[in-house]
Design an enzyme around this catalytic site. Structure first.
Site, short mmCIF file in Angstrom:
data_model
loop_
_atom_site.label_atom_id
_atom_site.label_comp_id
_atom_site.label_asym_id
_atom_site.label_seq_id
_atom_site.Cartn_x
_atom_site.Cartn_y
_atom_site.Cartn_z
N HIS A 163 1.05 -1.31 0.11
CA HIS A 163 -0.05 0.11 -0.08
C HIS A 163 1.05 1.19 -0.01
O HIS A 163 1.97 1.22 -0.08
CB HIS A 163 -0.99 0.09 0.95
CG HIS A 163 -0.28 -0.11 2.58
ND1 HIS A 163 0.46 0.99 3.04
CD2 HIS A 163 -0.38 -1.17 3.48
CE1 HIS A 163 0.76 0.57 4.36
NE2 HIS A 163 0.29 -0.53 4.48
N CYS A 172 2.36 -5.03 6.56
CA CYS A 172 2.25 -4.86 5.16
C CYS A 172 3.56 -4.41 4.56
O CYS A 172 4.58 -4.40 5.47
CB CYS A 172 1.24 -3.84 5.04
SG CYS A 172 -0.52 -4.35 5.31
#
Length: 167
Positions: free
Chosen positions: A120, A142
């Site tokens: 992301h 992430c």
């Protein structure tokens, strides 16, 4: 002679750089490789590295993700299975963690493997400039890039692209 060699090397460098940036617009990536120890992510096409990105990861970057909330980024082979345009962190690609091996390991340990691991963009709450924020591991497991880099990746990566995450 040295002068000629220098100019040839400079020309090759310029051509290679131009080729690699031009090719990003013209091809779809067929493999993404993340190297956690060097905080890097390479996008590849037909075995050739087209570009390398500096990434941020989970607060505990060493070791494989075992359970939800452990702040680790997983290791292994996965698929970037869908894009999320309305991510809390700009845009994102979902990583198909946990795979069957991860699920078996978690079951044997009696824990939840967690999930919803993404590549992301930036943290909208960060006070740091984007390139400065990339120097720190700040995600919950992430893989983060800058929003500008995410825009570039958005154009060249399609759902179904394999990703390998190495220690």
């Amino acid at each position: 002679m040295r002068h000629i060699c220098y100019h040839l090397m400079l020309l090759c460098s310029i051509l290679f750089t131009s080729y690699s940036f031009a090719s990003l617009k013209d091809v779809k990536i067929d493999l993404v490789i993340v190297n956690k120890s060097s905080s890097s992510m390479k996008v590849m096409h037909q075995g050739k590295i087209l570009k390398t990105y500096r990434i941020a990861m989970g607060d505990v970057p060493k070791g494989h993700k075992l359970t939800e909330g452990d702040q680790r980024t997983p290791q292994g082979r996965y698929i970037l299975d869908y894009k999320k345009a309305d991510s809390a962190f700009y845009r994102s690609f979902h990583i198909s963690y946990p795979n069957d091996e991860d699920k078996l390991r978690a079951k044997a340990l009696g824990i939840s493997p967690g999930g919803f691991i993404m590549i992301h963009g930036e943290n909208p709450q960060s006070a740091l400039p984007p390139l400065e924020a990339q120097k720190y591991n700040w995600t919950n497991g992430c893989i983060a890039v800058t929003n500008k880099e995410m825009d570039e990746l958005w154009q060249i990566i399609e759902p179904g692209t394999p990703i390998e995450i190495w220690p």
